[in-house]
Design a protein around this motif. Structure first.
Motif, mmCIF file in Angstrom:
data_model
loop_
_atom_site.group_PDB
_atom_site.id
_atom_site.type_symbol
_atom_site.label_atom_id
_atom_site.label_comp_id
_atom_site.label_asym_id
_atom_site.label_seq_id
_atom_site.Cartn_x
_atom_site.Cartn_y
_atom_site.Cartn_z
ATOM 1 N N VAL B 93 76.009 -117.640 -3.169
ATOM 2 C CA VAL B 93 77.174 -117.858 -3.783
ATOM 3 C C VAL B 93 76.886 -117.923 -5.246
ATOM 4 C CG1 VAL B 93 79.119 -119.390 -4.185
ATOM 5 C CG2 VAL B 93 78.227 -119.254 -2.104
ATOM 6 N N LYS B 94 77.707 -117.190 -6.232
ATOM 7 C CA LYS B 94 77.265 -117.224 -7.410
ATOM 8 C C LYS B 94 78.525 -117.465 -8.392
ATOM 9 C CE LYS B 94 74.576 -114.264 -10.626
ATOM 10 N NZ LYS B 94 74.201 -113.149 -11.019
ATOM 11 N N LEU B 95 78.308 -118.295 -9.316
ATOM 12 C CA LEU B 95 79.430 -118.435 -10.421
ATOM 13 C C LEU B 95 78.888 -117.782 -11.474
ATOM 14 C CD1 LEU B 95 80.242 -122.215 -9.793
ATOM 15 C CD2 LEU B 95 81.378 -120.358 -8.788
ATOM 16 N N SER B 96 79.672 -116.925 -12.099
ATOM 17 C CA SER B 96 79.213 -116.281 -13.436
ATOM 18 C C SER B 96 80.610 -116.209 -14.387
ATOM 19 C CB SER B 96 78.850 -114.883 -13.132
ATOM 20 O OG SER B 96 79.781 -114.014 -12.424
ATOM 21 N N GLY B 97 80.218 -116.523 -15.435
ATOM 22 C CA GLY B 97 81.169 -116.640 -16.393
ATOM 23 C C GLY B 97 81.229 -117.432 -17.683
ATOM 24 N N HIS B 144 79.758 -133.212 -19.181
ATOM 25 C CA HIS B 144 81.106 -132.709 -18.647
ATOM 26 C C HIS B 144 81.323 -131.299 -19.312
ATOM 27 C CE1 HIS B 144 85.641 -132.995 -18.792
ATOM 28 N NE2 HIS B 144 85.340 -131.974 -17.837
ATOM 29 N N ALA B 145 81.685 -130.334 -18.371
ATOM 30 C CA ALA B 145 81.853 -128.869 -19.000
ATOM 31 C C ALA B 145 82.795 -128.294 -18.024
ATOM 32 C CB ALA B 145 80.459 -127.996 -18.960
ATOM 33 N N ARG B 146 83.439 -127.296 -18.572
ATOM 34 C CA ARG B 146 84.556 -126.688 -17.953
ATOM 35 C C ARG B 146 83.975 -124.999 -17.821
ATOM 36 N NH1 ARG B 146 89.131 -127.069 -16.144
ATOM 37 N NH2 ARG B 146 90.661 -125.554 -16.114
ATOM 38 N N PHE B 147 84.041 -124.702 -16.377
ATOM 39 C CA PHE B 147 83.563 -123.251 -16.096
ATOM 40 C C PHE B 147 84.933 -122.298 -15.823
ATOM 41 C CE2 PHE B 147 82.890 -120.325 -12.686
ATOM 42 C CZ PHE B 147 81.675 -119.694 -13.221
ATOM 43 N N VAL B 148 84.858 -121.381 -16.499
ATOM 44 C CA VAL B 148 85.948 -120.338 -16.171
ATOM 45 C C VAL B 148 85.078 -119.236 -16.120
ATOM 46 C CG1 VAL B 148 87.582 -118.914 -17.300
ATOM 47 C CG2 VAL B 148 87.138 -121.254 -18.044
ATOM 48 N N GLY B 149 85.656 -118.364 -14.774
ATOM 49 C CA GLY B 149 84.773 -117.000 -14.383
ATOM 50 C C GLY B 149 84.889 -116.817 -13.197
ATOM 51 N N ARG B 150 84.005 -116.187 -12.397
ATOM 52 C CA ARG B 150 84.522 -115.619 -11.147
ATOM 53 C C ARG B 150 83.252 -116.272 -10.024
ATOM 54 N NH1 ARG B 150 88.000 -111.815 -11.294
ATOM 55 N NH2 ARG B 150 87.769 -110.699 -8.984
ATOM 56 N N VAL B 151 83.828 -116.350 -9.072
ATOM 57 C CA VAL B 151 82.913 -116.634 -8.014
ATOM 58 C C VAL B 151 82.662 -115.457 -7.157
ATOM 59 C CG1 VAL B 151 84.593 -117.689 -6.527
ATOM 60 C CG2 VAL B 151 82.342 -118.283 -5.955
ATOM 61 N N GLU B 152 81.274 -115.308 -6.917
ATOM 62 C CA GLU B 152 80.803 -114.086 -6.097
ATOM 63 C C GLU B 152 80.004 -114.491 -4.999
ATOM 64 O OE1 GLU B 152 78.857 -112.333 -9.210
ATOM 65 O OE2 GLU B 152 80.382 -111.303 -10.239
ATOM 66 N N ARG B 164 82.482 -110.314 -2.120
ATOM 67 C CA ARG B 164 83.670 -110.527 -2.438
ATOM 68 C C ARG B 164 83.648 -111.388 -3.942
ATOM 69 N NH1 ARG B 164 88.482 -108.364 -1.023
ATOM 70 N NH2 ARG B 164 88.689 -108.573 1.249
ATOM 71 N N SER B 165 84.759 -111.390 -4.335
ATOM 72 C CA SER B 165 84.677 -112.273 -5.883
ATOM 73 C C SER B 165 86.069 -112.808 -6.072
ATOM 74 C CB SER B 165 84.094 -111.472 -6.922
ATOM 75 O OG SER B 165 85.090 -110.737 -7.459
ATOM 76 N N ALA B 166 86.346 -113.889 -6.794
ATOM 77 C CA ALA B 166 87.542 -114.084 -7.248
ATOM 78 C C ALA B 166 87.553 -115.106 -8.541
ATOM 79 C CB ALA B 166 87.878 -115.137 -5.791
ATOM 80 N N PRO B 167 88.526 -115.002 -9.338
ATOM 81 C CA PRO B 167 88.569 -115.834 -10.476
ATOM 82 C C PRO B 167 88.472 -117.275 -10.070
ATOM 83 C CG PRO B 167 90.470 -115.048 -10.080
ATOM 84 C CD PRO B 167 89.853 -114.401 -9.052
ATOM 85 N N VAL B 168 87.935 -118.118 -10.688
ATOM 86 C CA VAL B 168 87.765 -119.577 -10.518
ATOM 87 C C VAL B 168 87.666 -120.646 -11.944
ATOM 88 C CG1 VAL B 168 85.338 -119.639 -10.068
ATOM 89 C CG2 VAL B 168 86.782 -121.337 -9.106
ATOM 90 N N GLU B 169 88.333 -121.528 -11.828
ATOM 91 C CA GLU B 169 87.886 -122.536 -12.862
ATOM 92 C C GLU B 169 87.676 -123.649 -12.466
ATOM 93 O OE1 GLU B 169 91.238 -122.770 -15.411
ATOM 94 O OE2 GLU B 169 91.630 -120.494 -15.592
ATOM 95 N N LEU B 170 86.653 -124.282 -12.782
ATOM 96 C CA LEU B 170 86.259 -125.849 -12.335
ATOM 97 C C LEU B 170 85.654 -126.502 -13.596
ATOM 98 C CD1 LEU B 170 83.348 -124.183 -9.935
ATOM 99 C CD2 LEU B 170 85.456 -125.149 -9.331
#
Lengths: 387, 665
Positions: B93-97, B144-152, B164-170
């Motif tokens: 599982v990769k979060l990139s953004g 504390h940080a905000r992540f905006v990107g896609r999860v793959e 599969r990938s989808a946009p995600v904000e964490l």
């Protein structure tokens, strides 16, 4: 008093009993305050808690023996009260006073005025919350007390004056010590200005509070620093000099540093307000330093001689009024003598008593905190009011 | 107005408490709503573009993550768009953004971790992917940080196409002390519960591995065997904490169990739970622990307050050309002990006409109001009882207790002086809460959080990276806060409620003995609160220059050093308050009120807007911001200090040092 105490306050008002045991009523003063929350509609002084019938005691004592009692009229500044009694009786019997004694009287009077003003300045600042000023000035006052102790053995109630002179001559080395104090004290007064007189909060608390106009001051019979703060330019030392004040003042004039009567003005405060009553006393301390310096110089120029020529027998007949500029203003003593060992009647007129009268008139519309400032700025001393 | 404010505060507190779940397995409804919205959007976009051999990602939750949390990717059904992913497949599982630290520059980056596909009960097809965020990757984030990107999702080996990938904000948070404490508590609970269960489990990459099973135990009855791997508990990812929690409730627990680590599918097992109820003495022990800890805090804080009383008296002594207390203990430093003993042994006098219950309780309200603030005051990176994310809101709320106590005391004493003191105090504290709150909002705007630890983490160690020199509005806000804090703490020049020369002693005139001691302790402890708060908000807290928070956390010595830094700053501010008290006169009540409402409140609002404008204007101009901060540090910090120092030297010179007390010797 009873009419105020018993009256049911109307509407939202309540009666506050301020004193006689209250931290800022300086001894045992009592004010009956009618107040709506913080704003007062009236503060009525209730005097008499320290009445010791000093004038009545006087009628049973010889003229010499009454001297220690005068210390208790104003225990913060006992020297001028001594002086006042001595001056009156000397006037009554026509006793001469040696110049050395006159100089010593001026020096002690002025030193005592400084130490008395220290109490007033410190207490005024402390009543407004600035506590540190008081111990600082007590520290300075301690030096005056040390000096006077070395001179006459007492630190508060001096009993130094005598009919026809003073009790003891100054000890060797004493003038040097006085000069050391005088040299040191000038910068301390400047520091006091930086610390409190010009402090923004302090000025705001005092500016325009309980303004007494010159006309009001005259009509209430206010004297001394309180009257001068209202713009009444009158000082007994200059306008009706007694003892050798005229000579000392002339000496100062010659040296180009003339004695200036401190008078209230529209500077940081408004003429006649609490700030001016405070600052007039700071100025008076400066002027007193000048007088002490000059009197010391003159006493050292005059050859050493008598300091006390006691009159043989004191059996005066007649009346006499002696008045001096005490720390709380013009103090006068009126004596009626009938040729007895003891006076027939003696009366003292003091500055604090007349100052108290103005409280009731000026308290309307003031806040409770302002009343504290007003009482402190009038520099009333309970025993001087009641005697 | 005040009541409405309190209500709004408590409501806000509740809301804020739920928005960031401290424990993800108890995901709050707000997070769920947010996640669902996000998931719907993700399904809309991800479904059409690519057709990889995996079901579409329908939802990612929770959206607020801490290190050690499990990220759960909810997969849609297969069908027309979806591929199939069999349960038990290892995936990467990769979060990139972009990761944007709050108040920092966004950095391109990502996090990657291993996940595992899990099927629903009895199904061979995966319905969700569980990925545990472990430590090393989280290190990259820091605060504390905000992540905006896609999860793959990619195959486990990292080779091959994106499944599969989808946009995600964490929202990413570092691990909190509270979480660590939770873990420790769950560990002991787990031991107790699993001993009842008759099975020992060990967390592994795939779930909880069962190592031993006692014959005849509930575990054996449920046909659990050694070597089994528990993957889900009641449909939720299996964790030790969840196991412990679930087994204590009555009813049955459904475990999704794989026969062993390599087998593909899971079988549901039902365990009759409720057999391991928390024993009664467990509550007693828990209560004792709570009571013990609070006692330790109260005692430590009270002792600290006691030291401040001695310190204040010593400073006052020096300022007033006297010595101050020097008899009890070394150099008089135990004077507070003597004072406390004296107060405790004094008679607890209650005026005859006093309102007894109110009179008796009011000191405790004041005491509690001040002491409760120590829950959130951060003394170092780890020395904080609870790093609440609403820390400063909580602080404003609990300190409001003080005013209730003060009014109660003033009223119940049945003394006119006390009453006036109480009323003055009420007017003053309630009024000055506003400028204090506004100054706080300036910081909240800049930091994007109310958590004290987070605010400190975002500042730097060097003075020019403190919030006080961040922008001119913040510098003003610092002074507004400090003035308002003095007023709330009844300190000179705002000590009207206890003005000794006007009101004898104000609201506590009639109190004696221990109750007076409670008032006094609270007052001096509050001094410390003022200093600590200003330090945390404006002066960089425990940050050490040139050191990031992470190495500080790693070393005990650096922890101690950071504590010393915090202590030093706070003590310097306490000294300033002491110094002001012994220098300044006090305001009159009308001046005090007009200062608050005519100057501080409007000015605070201006500062708030100014700070916002600054943040907007300097967004993305890190270099310009840095230069501005240094200019502010020099102009607003160094120059005034040098001027002040020259004034002090001047005064010393013209009064000849003036400490010559033996003039005639």
């Amino acid at each position: 008093m009873s009419e105020i105490v018993l009256a049911t306050p109307a509407g939202e008002e309540m009666i506050l009993n301020m004193g006689p045991h209250h931290p800022s009523t300086h001894g045992v003063l009592r004010f009956i305050v009618r107040t709506d929350g913080e704003v007062m509609s009236e503060a009525k002084p209730d005097v008499g808690y320290l009445h010791r019938a000093i004038e009545k005691i006087c009628e049973g004592m010889t003229y010499e023996a009454f001297m220690p009692y005068t210390d208790r009229i104003d225990y913060v500044a006992a020297m001028p009260a001594n002086h006042c009694w001595a001056l009156t009786v000397e006037k009554l019997v026509g006793a001469p006073v040696p110049p050395r004694a006159e100089y010593l009287r001026i020096i002690t009077d002025e030193l005592n005025r400084i130490s008395s003003h220290h109490i007033m300045l410190g207490a005024h600042a402390m009543d407004l919350g600035a506590v540190t000023v008081f111990p600082w000035l007590l520290r300075e006052r301690e030096m005056v007390n040390d000096l006077l102790e070395e001179l006459c053995g007492a630190r508060l109630t001096y009993n130094y004056h005598r009919i026809g002179g003073v009790a003891v001559d100054m000890p060797a080395g004493w003038p040097d010590k006085v000069m050391r104090f005088v040299d040191r004290h000038g910068p301390i007064l400047d520091e006091l200005d930086r610390l409190i007189s010009g402090n923004e909060i302090f000025v705001k608390r005092n500016r325009g509070v309980a303004v007494v106009t010159a006309a009001e001051a005259r009509s209430y019979g206010m004297v001394g620093p309180n009257a001068r703060a209202s713009g009444v330019d009158y000082d007994l030392r200059r306008d009706a000099p007694y003892g050798l004040y005229a000579k000392v003042l002339a000496g100062l004039e010659q040296k180009g540093t003339p004695f200036e009567v401190a008078v209230g003005r529209d500077a940081l405060g408004v003429t006649g307000d609490c700030w001016n009553r405070f600052y007039v006393r700071v100025e008076e301390c400066r002027q007193s330093l000048k007088l002490v310096r000059e009197a010391l110089a003159q006493i050292q120029e005059t050859p050493a001689g008598e300091f006390w020529t006691p009159p043989k027998k004191i059996r005066p007949k007649g009346e006499a009024l002696g008045r001096v500029e005490a720390a709380r203003g013009w103090m006068s003593c009126y004596v009626v003598a009938t040729g007895e060992k003891t006076p027939y009647r003696a009366h003292f007129r003091t500055g604090s008593f007349t100052s108290m009268a103005v409280v009731r008139a000026k308290s309307r519309g003031l806040m409770v905190a302002d009343l504290v400032a007003l009482i402190a700025s009038l520099d009333v001393i309970a025993p001087e009011i009641d005697r | 107005m005040s009541l409405a404010m309190r209500l709004a505060m408590s409501l806000a507190m509740r809301l804020a408490m739920t928005t960031r779940p401290e424990t993800p397995h108890r995901a709050s409804w707000l997070a769920v709503v947010a996640a669902l919205t996000l998931g719907a959007a993700a399904a809309g976009t991800a479904g059409c573009r690519e057709v990889p051999p995996a079901p579409p990602i329908r939802d990612v939750r929770p959206t607020t993550l801490e290190r050690g949390d499990t990220l759960l990717l909810e997969l849609g059904g297969g069908g027309r768009h979806g591929g199939r992913l069999s349960a038990g497949t290892e995936v990467a599982v990769k979060l990139s953004g972009t990761i944007t630290p709050v108040n920092g520059r966004p950095v391109d980056g990502g996090l990657s971790f291993t996940g595992r596909a899990v099927g629903s009960a009895g199904s061979a097809q995966a319905t969700r992917i569980l990925a545990v965020i472990d430590e090393p990757q989280e290190r990259a984030v820091g605060g504390h940080a905000r992540f905006v990107g896609r999860v793959e999702i990619t195959p486990a080996e990292g080779r091959g196409a994106v499944l599969r990938s989808a946009p995600v904000e964490l929202d990413l948070f570092p691990r909190t002390l509270r979480r660590a404490a939770d873990g420790a508590w769950n560990g002991t609970e787990l031991r107790r519960v699993t001993s009842w269960l008759g099975a020992t489990v060990q967390p592994g990459p795939q779930g909880l591995a069962v190592t031993t099973v006692t014959p005849g135990s509930p575990a054996a009855l449920a046909r659990l065997e050694a070597g089994n791997v528990i993957q889900q508990i009641d449909g939720q990812p299996a964790t030790q904490g969840r196991l412990a929690a679930r087994l204590q409730r009555r009813g049955t627990v459904t475990l999704a169990v794989k026969p062993n680590a390599t087998a593909g599918s899971t079988v549901p097992l039902r365990v009759a739970a409720g057999g391991a109820p928390r024993p009664f003495w467990g509550w007693v022990i828990a209560a004792l622990i709570l009571w013990g800890t609070s006692l330790v805090i109260v005692l430590l804080v009270a002792v600290g307050g006691g030291f401040i009383t001695v310190w204040e008296r010593k400073v006052a002594g020096r300022m007033q050309s006297r010595i101050g207390p020097n008899r009890v203990g070394p150099q008089g430093w135990l004077q507070w002990l003597a004072d406390a003993l004296k107060l405790i042994t004094k008679e607890d006098l209650i005026p005859a006409d006093a309102d007894r219950p109110l009179f008796l309780t009011s000191p405790y309200l004041v005491f509690c109001g001040v002491f409760m603030t120590f829950m959130v005051l951060p003394f170092s990176q780890l020395l904080v009882v609870a790093d609440l994310n609403i820390g400063f809101l909580y602080l404003l709320a609990v300190t409001s207790l003080v005013v209730v106590g003060v009014i109660m005391g003033g009223w119940a004493s049945n003394s006119k002086w006390s009453l006036i003191g109480g009323m003055r105090s009420a007017a003053q504290i309630i009024s000055y809460e506003l400028p204090a709150g506004l100054a706080l909002m300036v910081i909240a705007v800049m930091a994007g959080t109310l958590s004290p630890q987070e605010i400190i983490r975002q500042q730097g160690g060097a003075p020019w990276s403190w919030y006080v020199f961040h922008n001119p509005a913040a510098l003003c806000a610092f002074f507004i806060y400090f003035i308002a804090a003095l007023a709330e703490g009844n300190r000179t020049p705002f000590d009207l409620p206890e003005a000794e020369s006007e009101l004898v002693s104000g609201y506590n005139t009639e109190y004696s003995g221990f109750r007076f001691g409670a008032f006094a302790t609270a007052e001096w402890v509050n001094l410390w609160v003022i200093g600590a708060l200003a330090t945390a908000l404006f002066l960089g807290g425990w940050r050490i220059p040139r050191l990031a928070p992470e190495p500080i956390e790693a070393s005990v010595w650096l922890q101690l050093a950071s504590f010393a830094v915090f202590f030093g700053k706070a003590a310097a501010l306490v000294f300033v308050t002491i110094w002001l008290r012994w220098t300044l006169p006090r305001f009159r009540i009308d001046q005090m009120m007009s200062m608050c409402w005519k100057y501080l409140v409007p000015f605070g609002l201006v500062c708030l807007v100014g700070s916002m404008a600054w943040m907007w204007g300097f967004q993305g101009h890190a270099q310009a911001q840095r230069i501005a901060s240094i200019v502010l540090f020099v102009g607003g910090g160094l120059v005034p200090f040098v001027y002040f120092w020259s004034r002090v030297r001047y005064t010393y010179r013209v009064t000849n040092g003036q400490l010559d007390l033996n003039l005639f010797k």
